[in-house]
Scaffold this active site. Sequence first.
Site, PDB file in Angstrom:
ATOM      1  CD  GLU A 210       8.301  -2.973   8.351  1.00 22.20           C
ATOM      2  OE1 GLU A 210       7.714  -4.044   8.166  1.00 22.20           O
ATOM      3  OE2 GLU A 210       8.759  -2.284   7.420  1.00 22.20           O
TER       4      GLU A 210
ATOM      5  CB  CYS B  94      10.726  -0.611   2.962  1.00 21.32           C
ATOM      6  SG  CYS B  94      11.304  -0.105   1.350  1.00 21.32           S
TER       7      CYS B  94
ATOM      8  CD  GLU C 197      -5.691  -6.037   0.207  1.00 20.48           C
ATOM      9  OE1 GLU C 197      -4.757  -5.970  -0.611  1.00 20.48           O
ATOM     10  OE2 GLU C 197      -5.640  -6.752   1.236  1.00 20.48           O
TER      11      GLU C 197
ATOM     12  CE  LYS D 244      -2.915  -8.377  -4.496  1.00 19.33           C
ATOM     13  NZ  LYS D 244      -3.361  -7.444  -3.420  1.00 19.33           N
TER      14      LYS D 244
ATOM     15  CB  SER E  26       4.808  -7.333   5.767  1.00 17.25           C
ATOM     16  OG  SER E  26       3.903  -8.342   5.386  1.00 17.25           O
TER      17      SER E  26
ATOM     18  CG  PHE F 176      -0.240   0.407   2.516  1.00 14.33           C
ATOM     19  CD1 PHE F 176       0.024   1.746   2.810  1.00 14.33           C
ATOM     20  CD2 PHE F 176       0.177  -0.545   3.427  1.00 14.33           C
ATOM     21  CE1 PHE F 176       0.681   2.109   3.988  1.00 14.33           C
ATOM     22  CE2 PHE F 176       0.836  -0.203   4.588  1.00 14.33           C
ATOM     23  CZ  PHE F 176       1.090   1.140   4.870  1.00 14.33           C
TER      24      PHE F 176
HETATM   25  P1  NAD Z   1       1.523  -6.637   3.102  1.00 17.46           P
HETATM   26  O1  NAD Z   1       2.566  -7.699   3.172  1.00 17.46           O
HETATM   27  O2  NAD Z   1       0.420  -6.660   4.088  1.00 17.46           O
HETATM   28  O3  NAD Z   1       0.803  -6.672   1.656  1.00 17.46           O
HETATM   29  C1  NAD Z   1       1.538  -6.655   0.466  1.00 17.46           C
HETATM   30  C2  NAD Z   1       0.725  -7.355  -0.624  1.00 17.46           C
HETATM   31  O4  NAD Z   1       0.484  -8.712  -0.239  1.00 17.46           O
HETATM   32  C3  NAD Z   1      -0.635  -6.731  -0.872  1.00 17.46           C
HETATM   33  O5  NAD Z   1      -0.881  -6.714  -2.260  1.00 17.46           O
HETATM   34  C4  NAD Z   1      -1.612  -7.652  -0.132  1.00 17.46           C
HETATM   35  O6  NAD Z   1      -2.860  -7.748  -0.769  1.00 17.46           O
HETATM   36  C5  NAD Z   1      -0.909  -8.999  -0.175  1.00 17.46           C
HETATM   37  N1  NAD Z   1      -1.101  -9.795   1.029  1.00 17.46           N
HETATM   38  C6  NAD Z   1      -1.379  -9.369   2.296  1.00 17.46           C
HETATM   39  N2  NAD Z   1      -1.419 -10.412   3.140  1.00 17.46           N
HETATM   40  C7  NAD Z   1      -1.156 -11.518   2.419  1.00 17.46           C
HETATM   41  C8  NAD Z   1      -1.042 -12.911   2.737  1.00 17.46           C
HETATM   42  N3  NAD Z   1      -1.206 -13.352   3.979  1.00 17.46           N
HETATM   43  N4  NAD Z   1      -0.758 -13.780   1.736  1.00 17.46           N
HETATM   44  C9  NAD Z   1      -0.576 -13.343   0.473  1.00 17.46           C
HETATM   45  N5  NAD Z   1      -0.680 -12.037   0.116  1.00 17.46           N
HETATM   46  C10 NAD Z   1      -0.957 -11.138   1.073  1.00 17.46           C
HETATM   47  O7  NAD Z   1       2.302  -5.240   3.102  1.00 17.46           O
HETATM   48  P2  NAD Z   1       1.676  -3.768   3.199  1.00 17.46           P
HETATM   49  O8  NAD Z   1       1.162  -3.551   4.565  1.00 17.46           O
HETATM   50  O9  NAD Z   1       0.779  -3.523   2.031  1.00 17.46           O
HETATM   51  O10 NAD Z   1       2.989  -2.881   2.969  1.00 17.46           O
HETATM   52  C11 NAD Z   1       3.875  -2.520   3.983  1.00 17.46           C
HETATM   53  C12 NAD Z   1       5.040  -3.479   4.056  1.00 17.46           C
HETATM   54  O11 NAD Z   1       5.745  -3.497   2.827  1.00 17.46           O
HETATM   55  C13 NAD Z   1       6.074  -3.047   5.103  1.00 17.46           C
HETATM   56  O12 NAD Z   1       6.500  -4.194   5.787  1.00 17.46           O
HETATM   57  C14 NAD Z   1       7.199  -2.453   4.265  1.00 17.46           C
HETATM   58  O13 NAD Z   1       8.470  -2.495   4.877  1.00 17.46           O
HETATM   59  C15 NAD Z   1       7.142  -3.336   3.067  1.00 17.46           C
HETATM   60  N6  NAD Z   1       7.802  -2.732   1.916  1.00 17.46           N
HETATM   61  C16 NAD Z   1       9.012  -3.239   1.559  1.00 17.46           C
HETATM   62  C17 NAD Z   1       9.694  -2.690   0.503  1.00 17.46           C
HETATM   63  C18 NAD Z   1      11.047  -3.219   0.100  1.00 17.46           C
HETATM   64  O14 NAD Z   1      11.505  -2.926  -0.971  1.00 17.46           O
HETATM   65  N7  NAD Z   1      11.719  -4.012   0.907  1.00 17.46           N
HETATM   66  C19 NAD Z   1       9.139  -1.611  -0.195  1.00 17.46           C
HETATM   67  C20 NAD Z   1       7.881  -1.126   0.181  1.00 17.46           C
HETATM   68  C21 NAD Z   1       7.213  -1.706   1.260  1.00 17.46           C
END
Ligand code: NAD
Length: 476
Positions: A375, A281, A176, A173, A226, A149
């Site tokens: 985090e 991140c 959401e 994808k 994450s 997000f």
């Molecule tokens: P998230 O892991 O909750 O969601 C990321 C994606 O995975 C979304 O599209 C979501 O729909 C999907 N998703 C969520 N739960 C899932 C599951 N159990 N199984 C499969 N798919 C699932 O992350 P977020 O809250 O949207 O974003 C924040 C996180 O992203 C933070 O941890 C941040 O550090 C990380 N991030 C990392 C980088 C990097 O390059 N390392 C860059 C940007 C964000």
Amino acid sequence: MKYTPLANYINGSPCASEGETIEVTSPVNGDLLSTVPLSSPVDLDSAVAAAEAAFPLWSSLTLRQRCDIFYRYRQLLQDNMEDLACVCHEENGKTLDESRAEFLKAIELTELACSLPNIVSGEVLEVSPGFDCSIRQFPLGVVSCITPFNFPIMVPHWTIPMALASGNTMVFKPSEQVPISGNRIAELLSEAGLPDGVFNVVHGDKSIVEAICDHPDIEAVTFVGSTPVAKAVYARATSTFKRALAMGGAKNHLIVMPDADVEHTASNVAASACGCAGQRCMAAATMVAVGEVDHIVDEVVAQSQALVPGENLGAVISAAAKTRIEQYITEAESQGATVLLDGRGVTVSGCEEGTYVGPTVLDNVTPDMNIASAEVFGPVLSIIRTSDLSEALELENASPYGNAAVVYTQDGQTARDVTDRASAGMIGVNVGVPVPREPFGFGGWNDSRFGVGDITGRGSIQFWTQSKKITSHWCD
Ligand code: NAD
């Protein structure tokens, strides 16, 4: 509702899903923006079929022909920046300036893809008399990208221009929580002349991500999100023999030495911790204060105080995120951390339904506290005191993550020590958010990345292509 209900975008057009829908509300003020479908595997099958059908023609174009479309797309990004930055602000909660900055990075990433013809010109060598070896890159087929997000525009552009310009077709994808930008990207790509089916958007949550990992006709998956989900996605996608790269969470340490420039360091640390409401991140999570640096801590607090929720500090993504962040602060306080600046309980006048957390600075955090390792993903800076640089580096090295590590100093040897010894993929020397500019690739170490290579930059070309080595001999 401000925008029409969202549909998937398949084969160049909006495409309704049978799945249930959820509401998309704005963190800025709680307004209902749209609804988004939670798609089913049947929707994914349609998108993959469209991408498969589009692949033969798209991949047979020359690289220059494909890049022509991305030159036009780059211009469309520029022309639509204000409108789309507004959408990004509304659905993510970050400030308009931060949304514009995402666009500039998306444009830079598109420019790198446009320069592919200049980067991948082949190699040829006469390896034996009359025998030539040469190498060419070929696309993989249908690929997929799954995004978080926190950067609705920039993170999708880490992969979309490079993967498509390389000749692949894609199912995207988006999160959401911020799905509106995803459809706008699809519309602009179509307007730029991208053939139908080359780029498709399928909305949804966990179940559609799992369906992507399992789909037999998807060749490669990138994921950003994450760490627990990155691990699961990497394991699941590779178990069906896909190429995968999954970027995870982070806990970045900013080491502040006593000789650091006070003004620069303080404003830089505060901006790193609170920019995009700390939902980056690459954000500063922990300031490791080495030796006597109280004068810098005082200034960090002063600089952080200048960040005003609803003005130059955006909202966090949801009410659940606000609650989680505030709980971390409360727990740290109860365990003995000193709250120098408290961002709990903030409301913004006129945006009472918005989800804001004010800038927060916690001193005397110790490594055993939960906040030292979790985090938090909010505008919260933890300060851990150490007596020397070795202790600071031990602390940094002990973190399971490894996105960024930063040192503030005026001494070259100290900077060199941190660069050599920090366990992170991106190092800042007096730079609080050391995101590499293109063509240097973006990628962390340890639990911040699963898979090989960087997700952007020159290295990403290897991820999106496979090479063919040709040995030729023309007999006379
Ligand atoms: P998230 O892991 O909750 O969601 C990321 C994606 O995975 C979304 O599209 C979501 O729909 C999907 N998703 C969520 N739960 C899932 C599951 N159990 N199984 C499969 N798919 C699932 O992350 P977020 O809250 O949207 O974003 C924040 C996180 O992203 C933070 O941890 C941040 O550090 C990380 N991030 C990392 C980088 C990097 O390059 N390392 C860059 C940007 C964000």
